[in-house]
Write a protein that holds these residues in place. Structure first.
Motif, PDB file in Angstrom:
ATOM      1  N   GLU A 192       0.816  -1.222   0.000  1.00  0.00           N
ATOM      2  CA  GLU A 192       0.000   0.000   0.000  1.00  0.00           C
ATOM      3  C   GLU A 192       0.848   1.270   0.000  1.00  0.00           C
ATOM      4  N   GLU A 193       2.143   1.152   0.312  1.00  0.00           N
ATOM      5  CA  GLU A 193       3.035   2.311   0.343  1.00  0.00           C
ATOM      6  C   GLU A 193       3.990   2.337  -0.838  1.00  0.00           C
ATOM      7  N   ILE A 194       3.774   1.464  -1.815  1.00  0.00           N
ATOM      8  CA  ILE A 194       4.725   1.340  -2.908  1.00  0.00           C
ATOM      9  C   ILE A 194       4.815   2.603  -3.753  1.00  0.00           C
ATOM     10  N   GLY A 195       3.743   3.375  -3.749  1.00  0.00           N
ATOM     11  CA  GLY A 195       3.774   4.629  -4.495  1.00  0.00           C
ATOM     12  C   GLY A 195       4.788   5.623  -3.957  1.00  0.00           C
ATOM     13  N   LYS A 196       5.180   5.459  -2.705  1.00  0.00           N
ATOM     14  CA  LYS A 196       6.180   6.359  -2.108  1.00  0.00           C
ATOM     15  C   LYS A 196       7.593   5.951  -2.498  1.00  0.00           C
TER      16      LYS A 196
END
Length: 791
Positions: free
Chosen positions: A598-602
């Motif tokens: 869920e944090e891969i966009g960061k």
């Protein structure tokens, strides 16, 4: 699952199967993801479609059930200012049909049911269109109708279709020229002659069920637009089977499938009624002649009762043999299904219900003959169960009759004979994961069976009794489902699937499955609207198949997403793909690298990389029925559904009215993906089956004209009618090949309802009720005619 109470519902774990694991989203009562839009009035249904320059369509329906069209004059309608086009059967002579291609868009030389479309108008306003319809002059020559499926097979009966061999058809239908038989199903297992010879008791009965209307909140409707320059036909429709409808429209209008675009709106109730073509081809035909302007048709309630579709009546004959100690030896069934004026889905209903006619009971010798018959009644369609509620009504009453003849407890008799895991069914399959026993014991406990089930008279003089019944259903197979997952840069996921949301909660369930597999927040998963231009193929939204089929395809697509992201992570981290792991939503590398999905966009993992598009397909290609006359197979369906219901009722002998005092429904759900959704499905099935049992009946005169085609005279249950205690048990009996162990649940809860209620009424009154609905007036007449309580 812990016991929960509230709103007259009890949900509890009914066995020792337990869940297949500890989940974050699967098995949770999450609120449906379309609830807010529907509650706020923002959901767009078929009748909500509006375009600035659209036209309005209206349909002229036949007043006769069977008649020749001698002449048809549309000149006065065409002359009315504001009328853009008027079409008749001469303008579109093509035929359509799923199994037998026998139906016209508009009747040409003959009408075959009361309400059949004869002509259609497109005008600037709806009022103008309806005014124009009244100006069309049709001269008919009335013909003798045939209205009963058994009588329709008799020699000399009026023929609804003169020559079946004149129609194209699939290999799944086997009509017989010169008759009204449009399909025949046969199943044989064991030796019935030997079975009857070995029986100590033989019981033979005939049961009848009435025709009922789907009566969805939203009537049939569609908006069509035809672009002549690009040869593109676009349909906006609340369709249950968009890809089937696209295929039929393409064939009907002679254009490539890629040039037919079906955009699915929200569906205000389907239950099978929006499975096949209905008003879509009429709207499309009007649009073809309307210069590129969209044409919208919305049936009124009366038009929908006449021109929609129904569950046809049925006649079921059963002959059963049993030993003196209560073991079933043989059963022979003949089932006659009224499919109405055209074949439509009749052959599929015959096949599915024919296989389910093996019943939930281990009977070593079985003979089943299913006859799908055309009559001059309204067109039949799938109706939540594909014929299983009808046959369940018959065989469960038969089981009660046998138990009483043997002086056995009806519950004990059923437990003695039901299938269990590992048994070989009468269809030739070794049955896996059978939950019937847990369902029966759970429903019996909840209804208080041990406290007494036999008939008694209350101090007020009313008759009271309990009954219990079980049922089985199979899903429609072989079939396939495809799912595409678009993984977005912010770790949200757009799900493209062709299964339509009918209110059954499929969009919520698929989102839960995807969220669970990817370890993403449920809120990150969005289900895209169904549009055949972009959405991958789905066979149909019927047969309680989406949770199982689409859910499995979604799991495969999620696995594909994970594989692609592991590859991109390996590139970003400079390691081998084989060294990257994914578990519980976390991607990890060999050097201590890790990040939650869920944090891969960061991170930089997705930066300037190829898009992550996961694909998954699930097909039941291993389903196979031997091409012989007996329909034996090692695997005739992808999955079976098992259930048991119990009820306590009270009959007032002064009025004949039946009151439900308490109801218990146990359903084998495999693994509940959404417990609240499962409970709601069961409650809805009970309410629907209540109508079939007690009030709903299409009434015709001797000419085949419908007499109660409105929601005043056709009595569907209201909230006031289901104001009784309902206990729901979700039996968790995980199936090995279901997504997280899940089965389907959409249709099964309606299967045993009419059966168990009618068994209870029969026990309470002492008179066997062999036909439904059990309207108060009918029950009162039976009580008066019998003059005494007996069976």
């Amino acid at each position: 699952m812990p016991e929960q109470k509230g709103n007259n519902v009890i949900v509890r774990d009914a066995g020792d199967a337990g869940t297949m694991g500890s989940f974050k989203y699967v098995g949770k009562p999450l609120i449906r993801n379309d609830a807010l839009a529907k509650a706020a009035g923002r959901a767009v249904f078929g009748s909500d479609i509006r375009f600035p320059n659209q036209l309005y369509g209206a349909v002229l329906q036949s007043p006769h059930a069977h008649a020749k069209i001698l002449s048809l004059d549309v000149s006065e309608a065409e002359e009315l200012p504001g009328v853009v086009t008027v079409i008749t059967g001469k303008d579109f002579t093509g035929l359509f049909g799923q199994f037998i291609v026998d139906q016209r868009v508009l009747a040409f030389d003959k009408v075959r049911y009361n309400g059949e479309p004869v002509a259609a108008v497109a005008a600037e306003t709806e009022a103008l269109a309806r005014q124009a319809i009244k100006r069309i002059k049709v001269e008919y020559e009335a013909l003798e109708p045939v209205l009963d499926p058994v009588e329709a097979l008799e020699e000399g009966a009026p023929l609804v279709h003169e020559k079946w061999s004149g129609y194209a058809r699939s290999s799944e239908a086997n009509p017989r020229d010169g008759t009204n038989l449009c399909d025949y199903f046969r199943l044989r297992h064991g030796d019935t002659k030997k079975g009857f010879a070995e029986s100590d008791l033989v019981i033979e009965n005939e049961f009848r069920t009435s025709g009922v209307h789907h009566s969805t909140i939203e009537t049939h409707c569609a908006t069509a637009q035809y672009d002549g320059l690009s040869n593109l036909l676009t349909i906006w429709s609340p369709a249950q089977s968009p890809f089937l409808i696209r295929k039929q429209l393409a064939s009907l209008f002679g254009i490539p499938q890629k040039n037919v675009r079906l955009i699915c709106t929200m569906i205000g109730g389907g239950f099978g009624s929006k499975y096949e073509l209905k008003v879509e081809p009429i709207a499309a035909a009007l649009a073809y002649y309307s210069g590129g302007r969209p044409v919208r048709i919305v049936f009124t309630r009366k038009e929908d009762y006449l021109g929609g579709c129904v569950r046809g009546m049925s006649v079921i004959r059963i002959k059963t043999g049993v030993t003196i100690d209560g073991f079933l030896k043989v059963q022979k069934m003949e089932v006659f299904y009224d499919t109405g004026a055209y074949s439509t889905t009749g052959p599929r209903i015959n096949y599915n219900a024919g296989l389910a006619s093996i019943t939930p009971y281990k009977i070593p010798n079985v003979s089943i003959d299913g006859y799908t018959v055309v009559t001059n009644r309204h067109i039949a369609a799938p109706y939540r169960g594909f014929g299983k509620p009808e046959i369940c009504f018959a065989y469960e009453n038969q089981m009660d009759i046998i138990a009483e003849k043997l002086n056995m407890d009806p519950l004990e008799f059923r437990l003695r004979n039901i299938y269990r895991s590992g048994d070989i069914s009468a269809a030739g399959e070794t049955l896996p994961d059978v939950g019937t026993e847990k369902c029966l014991r759970g429903a019996a406990e909840l209804i208080g069976w041990e406290e007494g089930y036999k008939a008694r008279v209350t101090p007020e003089g009313k008759f009271r009794a309990k009954a219990i019944a079980c049922g089985c259903k199979l899903t429609g197979t072989p079939s396939g489902s495809s799912v595409v997952l678009k993984f977005n840069e912010d770790a949200t996921v757009t799900v493209l699937c062709g299964g339509t949301e009918l209110g059954q909660g499929t969009n919520t369930v698929i989102a839960q499955i995807v969220a669970e597999r990817l370890g993403l927040p449920y809120e990150n998963i969005e289900i895209a609207p169904v549009d055949t231009m972009y959405t991958p193929y789905e066979k149909t939204t019927t047969g309680s198949r989406l949770t199982y089929h689409t859910g499995n395809a979604a799991l495969k697509a999620a696995g594909d997403v994970i594989s692609q992201i592991k590859k991109l992570a390996a590139i970003s981290w400079g390691v081998e793909v084989s060294a990257v792991t994914f578990e519980d939503g976390v991607i990890a590398g060999p050097g201590g690298q890790n990040i939650r999905l869920e944090e891969i966009g960061k991170s930089k993992i997705l930066s300037e990389q190829e898009p992550v598009i996961g694909r998954g397909q699930f097909a039941t290609s291993d389903i196979f029925v031997k091409p012989d006359a007996d329909h034996q197979s090692e695997k005739p369906t992808a999955q079976w559904f098992w259930m048991a219901h119990a009820v306590e009722i009270e009959v007032d002998p002064a009025t004949g009215k039946t009151e439900i005092l308490k109801y218990a429904a146990a359903q084998d759900v495999g693994q509940a993906i959404n417990t609240m959704n499962c409970v709601q499905q069961v409650e809805g099935g009970v309410a629907m089956g209540l109508g079939h049992a007690l009030t709903e009946e299409l009434i015709y005169d001797d000419k085949g004209r419908l007499l109660n085609g409105n929601m005043v005279d056709f009595k569907i249950p209201t909230a006031m009618d289901v104001d009784f205690e309902t206990g729901v048990i979700l039996v968790e009996n995980p199936v090995r090949d279901g997504p997280f162990g899940a089965r389907g649940i959409g249709e099964p809860p309606v299967v045993p309802v009419a059966a168990v209620i009618s068994c209870a009424v029969s026990r309470a009154t002492g008179i066997r009720m062999k036909g439904i609905p059990l309207k108060a007036c009918k029950v009162l007449k039976i009580l008066k005619d019998e003059g005494k309580r007996r069976i």
